[in-house]
Design an enzyme around this catalytic site. Structure first.
Site, short mmCIF file in Angstrom:
data_model
loop_
_atom_site.label_atom_id
_atom_site.label_comp_id
_atom_site.label_asym_id
_atom_site.label_seq_id
_atom_site.Cartn_x
_atom_site.Cartn_y
_atom_site.Cartn_z
N HIS A 32 0.84 -1.17 0.01
CA HIS A 32 0.06 0.03 -0.03
C HIS A 32 1.04 1.29 0.06
O HIS A 32 2.01 1.09 -0.08
CB HIS A 32 -1.06 -0.23 1.41
CG HIS A 32 -0.25 -0.32 2.51
ND1 HIS A 32 0.56 0.79 2.85
CD2 HIS A 32 -0.28 -1.10 3.40
CE1 HIS A 32 1.04 0.34 4.21
NE2 HIS A 32 0.49 -1.06 4.49
N HIS A 35 3.87 1.44 2.12
CA HIS A 35 5.32 0.63 1.77
C HIS A 35 5.78 1.48 0.51
O HIS A 35 7.08 1.45 0.45
CB HIS A 35 4.72 -0.56 1.25
CG HIS A 35 4.03 -1.61 1.97
ND1 HIS A 35 3.11 -2.05 2.11
CD2 HIS A 35 4.76 -2.16 3.12
CE1 HIS A 35 2.64 -2.78 3.18
NE2 HIS A 35 3.55 -3.05 3.79
N GLN A 59 6.29 -14.94 13.06
CA GLN A 59 6.04 -13.70 13.77
C GLN A 59 4.55 -13.41 13.99
O GLN A 59 4.13 -12.74 14.72
CB GLN A 59 6.33 -12.36 13.16
CG GLN A 59 5.80 -11.83 11.89
CD GLN A 59 6.56 -10.84 11.29
OE1 GLN A 59 7.63 -10.85 10.79
NE2 GLN A 59 5.95 -9.60 11.32
N GLY A 147 8.70 1.58 8.76
CA GLY A 147 7.92 2.64 8.98
C GLY A 147 7.80 3.05 10.53
O GLY A 147 7.70 1.98 11.36
N LYS A 149 5.12 3.55 11.76
CA LYS A 149 3.61 2.81 12.19
C LYS A 149 3.99 1.66 13.18
O LYS A 149 3.12 1.42 14.35
CB LYS A 149 2.92 2.50 10.86
CG LYS A 149 2.14 1.28 11.02
CD LYS A 149 0.52 1.76 10.93
CE LYS A 149 -0.29 0.58 10.87
NZ LYS A 149 0.23 -0.84 11.12
N SER A 185 -2.56 -0.05 6.22
CA SER A 185 -2.22 -1.26 6.89
C SER A 185 -2.53 -2.21 5.63
O SER A 185 -3.52 -2.23 5.24
CB SER A 185 -2.53 -1.58 8.27
OG SER A 185 -2.57 -2.89 8.58
N ARG A 187 -3.75 -5.19 6.57
CA ARG A 187 -5.05 -5.55 7.01
C ARG A 187 -6.03 -4.74 7.00
O ARG A 187 -7.31 -5.43 7.28
CB ARG A 187 -4.64 -5.83 8.60
CG ARG A 187 -3.65 -6.92 8.88
CD ARG A 187 -3.56 -7.33 10.50
NE ARG A 187 -2.62 -8.46 10.85
CZ ARG A 187 -1.26 -8.13 10.94
NH1 ARG A 187 -0.79 -7.08 10.74
NH2 ARG A 187 -0.48 -9.23 11.26
P1 AMP Z 1 4.50 -5.02 6.65
O1 AMP Z 1 4.38 -5.43 5.38
O2 AMP Z 1 3.34 -4.80 7.28
O3 AMP Z 1 5.36 -5.95 7.62
O4 AMP Z 1 5.24 -3.60 6.58
C1 AMP Z 1 6.55 -3.51 6.07
C2 AMP Z 1 7.22 -2.05 6.28
O5 AMP Z 1 6.25 -0.92 6.08
C3 AMP Z 1 7.29 -1.71 8.06
O6 AMP Z 1 8.71 -1.21 8.25
C4 AMP Z 1 6.10 -1.03 8.49
O7 AMP Z 1 6.33 -0.53 9.16
C5 AMP Z 1 6.02 -0.38 7.04
N1 AMP Z 1 4.64 0.16 7.31
C6 AMP Z 1 3.45 -0.71 7.12
N2 AMP Z 1 2.50 0.52 7.04
C7 AMP Z 1 2.82 1.64 7.16
C8 AMP Z 1 2.54 2.83 7.04
N3 AMP Z 1 1.19 3.27 6.97
N4 AMP Z 1 3.21 4.13 6.78
C9 AMP Z 1 4.49 3.84 6.86
N5 AMP Z 1 5.10 2.55 6.95
C10 AMP Z 1 4.35 1.38 6.97
#
Ligand code: AMP
Length: 284
Positions: A32, A35, A59, A147, A149, A185, A187
């Protein structure tokens, strides 16, 4: 753009890239705008950009969450191409955890054991620290982008990187939000229209705390009460609303310097997290 499935292929591909700088963005896919903001930061600051897509089973502390986690590799690869990614590393679980795998990177202490560590169980950050360490060793990037987040994840990853002496700089990018304030997110795609509306209680609660801090409220209990004030009673349940020190993740009683307000909430079957930073008497 090249897509590779094994560490051996990845290393062969990246060899000629050195000594140029390599920027790395680890993700679990279902890309999204959040990312993509990390990918843009990596593209802006490096000669070569590597994206990993791996839904890391270790995880996940709830089997149903792992099963329901959104996956759309074809769409992810198209987005990655648009963002100028050079290499996508998309291994399967057997590549990351071959038969006999027996090593865990486990960060101890409050940073890994509070909030997400307490609510999801310690296996969560063990899984994160182990997979991030393996990915960093596979890519050997100059800079890795994460991120804000996932604020606690950032602190846990920084600790592991420092303790293991991994030669990488960690860069943190701001939380990307939808127009109505909901943190982006993967999700979120699992929320119904009604649930998505209910989820807006999360950014509303964070904003209420930020406003109260700006008004001069420093008592953490009073700030937390502001977060929970006026919430719709149904459809959303907070697991925690915590005010913590940004470095130690210890709960603070009085906000005397910058602090993080971190929340986790369940909306239907979906668990969401978010956070903001506050300062006494002022907002950031
Ligand atoms: P994930 O795919 O959810 O494991 O996230 C991969 C990376 O993207 C991680 O470093 C997250 O913190 C970052 N990330 C996820 N959502 C966001 C967001 N809304 N804003 C900035 N970074 C994000």
């Amino acid at each position: 753009m090249r897509t590779v499935r094994t560490v051996a292929e990845l290393r062969a591909l990246l060899k000629p890239a050195r000594p140029g700088s390599i920027g790395f963005v680890p993700t679990m896919g279902a890309l999204h705008e959040g990312h993509l903001s990390l990918l843009r930061a990596a593209r802006g600051g490096n000669d070569t950009v590597v994206l990993s897509i791996f839904v890391n089973p270790t995880q996940f502390t709830e089997a149903s969450d792992l099963v329901a986690y959104p996956r759309d590799e074809a769409r992810d690869l198209a987005l990655a191409e648009t963002e100028g990614v050079d290499v996508v590393f998309a291994p399967d679980a057997a590549e990351m955890y071959p038969d006999g795998f027996a090593t865990t990177v486990s960060v101890r202490g409050t940073i890994a054991e509070s909030l997400e560590g307490a609510h999801r169980g310690r296996a969560h950050f063990d899984g994160v620290a182990t997979v991030v360490t393996k990915l960093l060793l596979a890519v050997l990037p100059d800079v890795a982008y994460f991120g804000a987040k996932d604020a606690q994840q950032v602190v846990v990853v920084r600790r592991a990187v420092a303790d293991l002496g991994l030669p990488v700089r960690i860069e943190v990018c701001p939380t990307s939000r939808d127009h109505d304030g909901l943190a982006r997110s993967s999700r979120n795609t699992r929320l119904s229209a009604l649930e998505r509306t209910r989820a807006l209680a999360i950014p509303r609660a964070l904003k209420a705390v930020q406003d109260a801090a700006a008004e001069g409220v420093v008592d953490a209990d009073a700030l937390r009460e502001r977060a929970l004030d006026g919430l719709p009673g149904d459809g959303l349940a907070f697991e925690y609303v915590a005010i913590v020190d940004p470095l130690t993740f210890e709960q603070v009683e009085t906000v005397e310097r910058e602090a993080i307000v971190a929340v986790a909430a369940r909306v239907g079957d979906v668990r969401l997290i978010d956070n903001i930073r506050i300062e006494p008497g002022g907002r950031r």
